[in-house]
Scaffold this active site. Sequence first.
Site, mmCIF file in Angstrom:
data_model
loop_
_atom_site.group_PDB
_atom_site.id
_atom_site.type_symbol
_atom_site.label_atom_id
_atom_site.label_comp_id
_atom_site.label_asym_id
_atom_site.label_seq_id
_atom_site.Cartn_x
_atom_site.Cartn_y
_atom_site.Cartn_z
ATOM 1 N N ASP A 170 -2.672 11.066 9.578
ATOM 2 C CA ASP A 170 -1.964 9.808 8.354
ATOM 3 C C ASP A 170 -0.264 10.013 8.003
ATOM 4 O O ASP A 170 -0.290 10.711 7.653
ATOM 5 C CB ASP A 170 -2.931 9.713 7.142
ATOM 6 C CG ASP A 170 -2.584 9.651 5.755
ATOM 7 O OD1 ASP A 170 -3.720 8.772 5.219
ATOM 8 O OD2 ASP A 170 -1.662 9.099 5.455
ATOM 9 N N ASN A 178 7.232 2.361 1.022
ATOM 10 C CA ASN A 178 6.793 0.782 0.845
ATOM 11 C C ASN A 178 7.408 0.348 -0.894
ATOM 12 O O ASN A 178 8.208 -0.761 -1.130
ATOM 13 C CB ASN A 178 5.295 0.720 0.252
ATOM 14 C CG ASN A 178 4.603 -0.390 2.022
ATOM 15 O OD1 ASN A 178 5.077 -0.994 2.597
ATOM 16 N ND2 ASN A 178 3.141 0.329 1.489
ATOM 17 N N HIS A 183 7.443 -4.177 1.715
ATOM 18 C CA HIS A 183 6.753 -4.098 2.861
ATOM 19 C C HIS A 183 6.335 -4.510 4.250
ATOM 20 O O HIS A 183 6.500 -2.901 4.764
ATOM 21 C CB HIS A 183 5.288 -4.919 2.092
ATOM 22 C CG HIS A 183 3.786 -4.657 2.266
ATOM 23 N ND1 HIS A 183 3.383 -3.738 1.931
ATOM 24 C CD2 HIS A 183 3.238 -5.838 3.070
ATOM 25 C CE1 HIS A 183 2.414 -3.972 2.171
ATOM 26 N NE2 HIS A 183 1.992 -5.119 3.148
ATOM 27 N N ASP A 187 5.709 -2.372 6.778
ATOM 28 C CA ASP A 187 5.574 -2.964 8.335
ATOM 29 C C ASP A 187 5.794 -2.432 10.120
ATOM 30 O O ASP A 187 5.591 -2.392 10.889
ATOM 31 C CB ASP A 187 5.240 -3.648 8.213
ATOM 32 C CG ASP A 187 4.174 -4.530 7.513
ATOM 33 O OD1 ASP A 187 3.066 -3.821 7.040
ATOM 34 O OD2 ASP A 187 4.206 -5.944 6.686
ATOM 35 N N GLU A 213 -2.808 3.214 6.951
ATOM 36 C CA GLU A 213 -1.901 4.069 7.718
ATOM 37 C C GLU A 213 -2.435 5.338 8.018
ATOM 38 O O GLU A 213 -1.611 5.969 8.129
ATOM 39 C CB GLU A 213 -0.812 4.117 6.006
ATOM 40 C CG GLU A 213 -1.281 3.975 4.908
ATOM 41 C CD GLU A 213 -1.784 5.375 4.875
ATOM 42 O OE1 GLU A 213 -3.215 5.473 4.725
ATOM 43 O OE2 GLU A 213 -0.928 6.775 4.435
HETATM 44 P P1 GH3 Z 1 -0.498 10.613 1.504
HETATM 45 O O1 GH3 Z 1 0.447 11.764 1.781
HETATM 46 O O2 GH3 Z 1 -1.409 11.014 0.287
HETATM 47 O O3 GH3 Z 1 -1.122 10.415 2.393
HETATM 48 O O4 GH3 Z 1 0.473 9.446 0.544
HETATM 49 P P2 GH3 Z 1 0.506 8.076 0.782
HETATM 50 O O5 GH3 Z 1 1.533 7.568 0.153
HETATM 51 O O6 GH3 Z 1 0.761 7.712 1.599
HETATM 52 O O7 GH3 Z 1 -1.341 7.641 0.560
HETATM 53 P P3 GH3 Z 1 -1.368 5.885 -0.316
HETATM 54 O O8 GH3 Z 1 -3.292 6.094 0.528
HETATM 55 O O9 GH3 Z 1 -1.186 6.569 -2.144
HETATM 56 O O10 GH3 Z 1 -1.024 5.081 0.064
HETATM 57 C C1 GH3 Z 1 -0.921 4.626 1.342
HETATM 58 C C2 GH3 Z 1 -0.662 3.612 1.081
HETATM 59 O O11 GH3 Z 1 -0.506 2.306 2.416
HETATM 60 C C3 GH3 Z 1 -0.506 2.544 0.492
HETATM 61 C C4 GH3 Z 1 -0.519 1.147 0.982
HETATM 62 O O12 GH3 Z 1 -0.447 -0.241 0.335
HETATM 63 C C5 GH3 Z 1 0.079 1.356 2.481
HETATM 64 N N1 GH3 Z 1 -0.439 0.377 2.962
HETATM 65 C C6 GH3 Z 1 -1.773 0.411 4.309
HETATM 66 N N2 GH3 Z 1 -1.920 -0.578 4.738
HETATM 67 C C7 GH3 Z 1 -0.407 -1.639 4.732
HETATM 68 C C8 GH3 Z 1 0.507 -2.171 6.189
HETATM 69 O O13 GH3 Z 1 -0.765 -2.561 7.086
HETATM 70 N N3 GH3 Z 1 1.735 -2.608 5.635
HETATM 71 C C9 GH3 Z 1 2.514 -1.676 4.470
HETATM 72 N N4 GH3 Z 1 4.352 -2.327 4.372
HETATM 73 N N5 GH3 Z 1 2.332 -0.572 4.080
HETATM 74 C C10 GH3 Z 1 0.614 -0.805 3.177
HETATM 75 MG MG MG Z 2 -0.799 8.383 3.281
#
Ligand code: GH3
Ligand code: MG
Length: 297
Positions: A170, A178, A183, A187, A213
């Site tokens: 992850d 983001n 965003h 991506d 992610e």
């Molecule tokens: P951690 O180190 O604990 O994993 O923190 P994190 O910020 O990576 O985890 P969190 O679950 O808080 O946030 C994940 C983010 O990933 C939130 C979401 O908007 C973003 N995300 C998920 N799918 C996509 C995508 O397809 N594109 C983009 N740009 N962002 C995405």
């Molecule tokens: Mg994460």
Amino acid sequence: MKVLVADDSPISRHLLEVSLSSSGYETQIVADGAEALRVLEQKESPKLVILDWMMPNMDGVEVCRAIKKRAAEPYVYIILLTAKGHQEEINEGLEAGADDYITKPFDLQELKARLRVGKRILELHEQLVSQATRDSLTSLLNRSAILEVLQKELIRSVREKTPVAAIMTDLDHFKHVNDTYGHLAGDAVLREAARRLSASLRVYDSVGRYGGEEFLVVAPSCGAAGGADVAERLRESISGAPIDTSGHAIVVTMSFGVAATCDIKQVNQLLRMADDALYAAKKAGRNRVEVNSEIGG
Ligand code: GH3
Ligand code: MG
Ligand code: MG
């Protein structure tokens, strides 16, 4: 595109070979049905097949039946070549699984036109399979496809008593990427991270996008230590150089959770173990690999 031709007549074989090659097809020519079937059992075998109806050992219709009895993938498009013009026999060929037929003596232009139809159908089929199994952002396997890979590898590992490792990974603080860069930049980071993961794997390993992610790597023949080595290599490939998005070089890292087994049949059980290890890696400060050593591989 490769075409397999099975025909017992040397004249017919020669004619087909010369004319198909001159139309840009890569040909593989065999003289009977049993041999055709053997070729089709090999990896990367042709998906476009011209089968003569009347052949010794195994005729074209029997080959059709045998091909269609196998797994649905890869799809093989079959054109039967037949001297028989009777409606009943044509029906039998199509019932047996042929996609098309052409009667001998055949017109070369017609055969080429029908091959083009087959090629078009195979390409459409490939597109559909890809849409159903690939993640559109990263082009990696999607969640259900990578889970299917893991399921197959678990079955194989139990049968062959060789371990398999599941690696959950992850991106760290991805929400921050983001929030800071937008965003679209997020991506782009996901796409590049996916590319680096794929590029760093061995050919027999698989990686898929498990969720937003989060990615899942399946490493056959890897115990816990081997899985940790793979994960470490992946970790370095992500953190080793910043990711260039339009205007920004973004430093990203990933955390990894590894679990290995050679006697677990349940996908969910192994995933839970990898997930626990990933959680431990996050808790211990991120950008690191943790191994769930509850059971070793
Ligand atoms: P951690 O180190 O604990 O994993 O923190 P994190 O910020 O990576 O985890 P969190 O679950 O808080 O946030 C994940 C983010 O990933 C939130 C979401 O908007 C973003 N995300 C998920 N799918 C996509 C995508 O397809 N594109 C983009 N740009 N962002 C995405
Ligand atoms: Mg994460
Ligand atoms: Mg014949």
